[in-house]
Design a protein around this motif. Structure first.
Motif, PDB file in Angstrom:
ATOM      1  N   LEU A  75       0.828  -1.202   0.000  1.00 32.36           N
ATOM      2  CA  LEU A  75       0.000   0.000   0.000  1.00 32.36           C
ATOM      3  C   LEU A  75       0.867   1.258   0.000  1.00 32.36           C
ATOM      4  O   LEU A  75       0.542   2.246  -0.670  1.00 32.36           O
ATOM      5  CB  LEU A  75      -0.927  -0.002   1.216  1.00 32.36           C
ATOM      6  CG  LEU A  75      -1.830   1.233   1.382  1.00 32.36           C
ATOM      7  CD1 LEU A  75      -2.692   1.445   0.150  1.00 32.36           C
ATOM      8  CD2 LEU A  75      -2.698   1.100   2.633  1.00 32.36           C
ATOM      9  N   ILE A  76       1.967   1.221   0.732  1.00 32.08           N
ATOM     10  CA  ILE A  76       2.894   2.354   0.708  1.00 32.08           C
ATOM     11  C   ILE A  76       3.428   2.570  -0.702  1.00 32.08           C
ATOM     12  O   ILE A  76       3.513   3.706  -1.184  1.00 32.08           O
ATOM     13  CB  ILE A  76       4.046   2.127   1.700  1.00 32.08           C
ATOM     14  CG1 ILE A  76       3.536   2.210   3.137  1.00 32.08           C
ATOM     15  CG2 ILE A  76       5.175   3.133   1.479  1.00 32.08           C
ATOM     16  CD1 ILE A  76       4.584   1.895   4.186  1.00 32.08           C
ATOM     17  N   ALA A  77       3.775   1.467  -1.390  1.00 33.41           N
ATOM     18  CA  ALA A  77       4.268   1.584  -2.765  1.00 33.41           C
ATOM     19  C   ALA A  77       3.203   2.168  -3.686  1.00 33.41           C
ATOM     20  O   ALA A  77       3.497   2.996  -4.556  1.00 33.41           O
ATOM     21  CB  ALA A  77       4.722   0.210  -3.269  1.00 33.41           C
ATOM     22  N   VAL A  78       1.959   1.744  -3.504  1.00 31.57           N
ATOM     23  CA  VAL A  78       0.861   2.287  -4.306  1.00 31.57           C
ATOM     24  C   VAL A  78       0.727   3.794  -4.083  1.00 31.57           C
ATOM     25  O   VAL A  78       0.594   4.575  -5.037  1.00 31.57           O
ATOM     26  CB  VAL A  78      -0.467   1.572  -3.969  1.00 31.57           C
ATOM     27  CG1 VAL A  78      -1.654   2.304  -4.606  1.00 31.57           C
ATOM     28  CG2 VAL A  78      -0.434   0.123  -4.442  1.00 31.57           C
ATOM     29  N   LEU A  79       0.796   4.215  -2.834  1.00 26.39           N
ATOM     30  CA  LEU A  79       0.635   5.630  -2.509  1.00 26.39           C
ATOM     31  C   LEU A  79       1.810   6.453  -3.030  1.00 26.39           C
ATOM     32  O   LEU A  79       1.626   7.589  -3.488  1.00 26.39           O
ATOM     33  CB  LEU A  79       0.477   5.798  -1.001  1.00 26.39           C
ATOM     34  CG  LEU A  79      -0.835   5.250  -0.441  1.00 26.39           C
ATOM     35  CD1 LEU A  79      -0.772   5.120   1.074  1.00 26.39           C
ATOM     36  CD2 LEU A  79      -2.007   6.145  -0.844  1.00 26.39           C
ATOM     37  N   PHE A  80       3.019   5.899  -2.972  1.00 29.60           N
ATOM     38  CA  PHE A  80       4.162   6.587  -3.548  1.00 29.60           C
ATOM     39  C   PHE A  80       3.950   6.814  -5.045  1.00 29.60           C
ATOM     40  O   PHE A  80       4.222   7.904  -5.570  1.00 29.60           O
ATOM     41  CB  PHE A  80       5.439   5.777  -3.321  1.00 29.60           C
ATOM     42  CG  PHE A  80       6.287   6.280  -2.193  1.00 29.60           C
ATOM     43  CD1 PHE A  80       7.342   7.142  -2.425  1.00 29.60           C
ATOM     44  CD2 PHE A  80       6.038   5.888  -0.890  1.00 29.60           C
ATOM     45  CE1 PHE A  80       8.131   7.615  -1.383  1.00 29.60           C
ATOM     46  CE2 PHE A  80       6.812   6.350   0.164  1.00 29.60           C
ATOM     47  CZ  PHE A  80       7.868   7.211  -0.082  1.00 29.60           C
ATOM     48  N   ASN A  81       3.490   5.778  -5.726  1.00 28.91           N
ATOM     49  CA  ASN A  81       3.270   5.902  -7.165  1.00 28.91           C
ATOM     50  C   ASN A  81       2.170   6.906  -7.484  1.00 28.91           C
ATOM     51  O   ASN A  81       2.284   7.671  -8.450  1.00 28.91           O
ATOM     52  CB  ASN A  81       2.938   4.535  -7.766  1.00 28.91           C
ATOM     53  CG  ASN A  81       4.168   3.709  -8.058  1.00 28.91           C
ATOM     54  OD1 ASN A  81       4.751   3.797  -9.136  1.00 28.91           O
ATOM     55  ND2 ASN A  81       4.581   2.895  -7.094  1.00 28.91           N
ATOM     56  N   LEU A  82       1.108   6.912  -6.689  1.00 28.97           N
ATOM     57  CA  LEU A  82       0.033   7.880  -6.913  1.00 28.97           C
ATOM     58  C   LEU A  82       0.509   9.308  -6.660  1.00 28.97           C
ATOM     59  O   LEU A  82       0.206  10.226  -7.438  1.00 28.97           O
ATOM     60  CB  LEU A  82      -1.156   7.558  -6.003  1.00 28.97           C
ATOM     61  CG  LEU A  82      -1.969   6.311  -6.363  1.00 28.97           C
ATOM     62  CD1 LEU A  82      -3.033   6.053  -5.298  1.00 28.97           C
ATOM     63  CD2 LEU A  82      -2.622   6.456  -7.732  1.00 28.97           C
ATOM     64  N   LEU A  83       1.252   9.513  -5.578  1.00 27.33           N
ATOM     65  CA  LEU A  83       1.793  10.832  -5.278  1.00 27.33           C
ATOM     66  C   LEU A  83       2.697  11.328  -6.397  1.00 27.33           C
ATOM     67  O   LEU A  83       2.580  12.478  -6.854  1.00 27.33           O
ATOM     68  CB  LEU A  83       2.572  10.794  -3.959  1.00 27.33           C
ATOM     69  CG  LEU A  83       1.805  11.063  -2.675  1.00 27.33           C
ATOM     70  CD1 LEU A  83       2.639  10.650  -1.464  1.00 27.33           C
ATOM     71  CD2 LEU A  83       1.439  12.533  -2.570  1.00 27.33           C
ATOM     72  N   TRP A  84       3.600  10.462  -6.829  1.00 33.74           N
ATOM     73  CA  TRP A  84       4.560  10.872  -7.860  1.00 33.74           C
ATOM     74  C   TRP A  84       3.871  11.077  -9.204  1.00 33.74           C
ATOM     75  O   TRP A  84       4.197  12.016  -9.937  1.00 33.74           O
ATOM     76  CB  TRP A  84       5.669   9.831  -7.967  1.00 33.74           C
ATOM     77  CG  TRP A  84       6.751  10.215  -8.941  1.00 33.74           C
ATOM     78  CD1 TRP A  84       7.100   9.568 -10.088  1.00 33.74           C
ATOM     79  CD2 TRP A  84       7.637  11.335  -8.835  1.00 33.74           C
ATOM     80  NE1 TRP A  84       8.135  10.207 -10.703  1.00 33.74           N
ATOM     81  CE2 TRP A  84       8.487  11.300  -9.963  1.00 33.74           C
ATOM     82  CE3 TRP A  84       7.781  12.363  -7.905  1.00 33.74           C
ATOM     83  CZ2 TRP A  84       9.480  12.254 -10.184  1.00 33.74           C
ATOM     84  CZ3 TRP A  84       8.763  13.320  -8.126  1.00 33.74           C
ATOM     85  CH2 TRP A  84       9.596  13.259  -9.249  1.00 33.74           C
ATOM     86  N   TRP A  85       2.919  10.226  -9.532  1.00 34.41           N
ATOM     87  CA  TRP A  85       2.185  10.404 -10.791  1.00 34.41           C
ATOM     88  C   TRP A  85       1.445  11.734 -10.791  1.00 34.41           C
ATOM     89  O   TRP A  85       1.467  12.465 -11.794  1.00 34.41           O
ATOM     90  CB  TRP A  85       1.181   9.262 -10.988  1.00 34.41           C
ATOM     91  CG  TRP A  85       0.324   9.475 -12.207  1.00 34.41           C
ATOM     92  CD1 TRP A  85       0.625   9.128 -13.491  1.00 34.41           C
ATOM     93  CD2 TRP A  85      -0.963  10.109 -12.255  1.00 34.41           C
ATOM     94  NE1 TRP A  85      -0.386   9.508 -14.339  1.00 34.41           N
ATOM     95  CE2 TRP A  85      -1.378  10.119 -13.609  1.00 34.41           C
ATOM     96  CE3 TRP A  85      -1.802  10.665 -11.289  1.00 34.41           C
ATOM     97  CZ2 TRP A  85      -2.595  10.665 -14.012  1.00 34.41           C
ATOM     98  CZ3 TRP A  85      -3.013  11.216 -11.691  1.00 34.41           C
ATOM     99  CH2 TRP A  85      -3.395  11.210 -13.029  1.00 34.41           C
ATOM    100  N   HIS A  86       0.805  12.059  -9.686  1.00 30.44           N
ATOM    101  CA  HIS A  86       0.066  13.314  -9.610  1.00 30.44           C
ATOM    102  C   HIS A  86       1.014  14.506  -9.718  1.00 30.44           C
ATOM    103  O   HIS A  86       0.710  15.491 -10.397  1.00 30.44           O
ATOM    104  CB  HIS A  86      -0.706  13.374  -8.296  1.00 30.44           C
ATOM    105  CG  HIS A  86      -1.441  14.662  -8.085  1.00 30.44           C
ATOM    106  ND1 HIS A  86      -2.472  15.081  -8.904  1.00 30.44           N
ATOM    107  CD2 HIS A  86      -1.281  15.633  -7.143  1.00 30.44           C
ATOM    108  CE1 HIS A  86      -2.922  16.252  -8.486  1.00 30.44           C
ATOM    109  NE2 HIS A  86      -2.220  16.612  -7.419  1.00 30.44           N
TER     110      HIS A  86
END
Length: 225
Positions: free
Chosen positions: A137-148
């Motif tokens: 879940l942390i990896a998912v959130l990192f990817n979402l943050l960086w994508w945004h």
């Protein structure tokens, strides 16, 4: 309630972008508390008459503590790398970062459950999946943050090199696959799943291409001066 104030002295309208310095400071504080709580999950033996044996029997707790501390350390390091390149934080960044910190705060519990199951010999599959999903879940959130942040480079600093954007994106995507694979393997073979997740540590502490490119460029400028 007063409105936030920009550096110019004008209030920041609700929902507008903000300096991410406070996001980083708050995140550092939560991460510091999380790694401190890890050691509190290692409970001393109740039978002090056979203390050496009791301390040795806690090896799963020691291992879970060390590995989780190093993994959280990676989260901290990469969080700083990401926000080094983010010039402003909007409401979505604040929300995603808050969820990220909420998950981070859960990790001491997940590590304690993992250690208990390997010490008792029951429930390892469930514990590895819980542990792996917490980091996934942390990896998912990192990817979402960086994508945004990198979408149309709207929230990124203008000086970031495209190679750095690509390198950071690739590293965050690798985390999704690596941790996901470890979690899935843990559902079948707990020991192998844990080994895959643990192997994530040496790989992710290596510097990424964007960091190396930037540091060499700065050294070059210093030599010329």
């Amino acid at each position: 309630m007063t409105e936030p104030v920009q550096e110019s002295g004008e209030p920041t309208p609700f929902g507008e972008e903000r300096d991410p310095a406070r996001v980083v400071a708050f995140s550092d504080a939560v991460i510091a508390i999380a790694v401190t709580l890890l050691v509190l999950e290692i409970r001393p033996p109740l039978d002090t008459r056979h203390l050496p044996h009791g301390l040795a029997a806690l090896w799963p707790s020691y291992l879970a503590y060390a590995v989780t501390f190093m993994l959280i350390g990676q989260v901290w390091a990469n969080h700083h790398i990401m926000f080094d390149h983010i010039r402003s934080a909007d409401r979505l960044v604040l929300f995603l970062n808050t969820v990220l910190l909420m998950d981070l705060s859960f990790l001491p519990f997940a590590a304690s459950v993992l250690a208990d199951t390997f010490r008792d010999g029951h429930g390892q599959r469930t514990a590895v999946v819980l542990y792996g999903l917490s980091f996934e879940l942390i990896a998912v959130l990192f990817n979402l943050l960086w994508w945004h942040a990198r979408h149309e480079r709207r929230l990124l600093v203008p000086t970031i090199h495209p190679a750095a954007v690509t390198a950071i994106t690739g590293r965050f995507r690798l985390a999704l696959v690596w941790l996901g694979a470890g979690t899935l393997l843990g559902a079948l073979l707990p020991g192998l799943g844990v080994a895959v997740i643990f192997a994530f540590i040496p790989n992710y502490w290596l510097p990424i291409a964007g960091e190396i490119h930037r540091s060499r460029r700065r050294r070059g400028r210093g030599d010329q001066a």
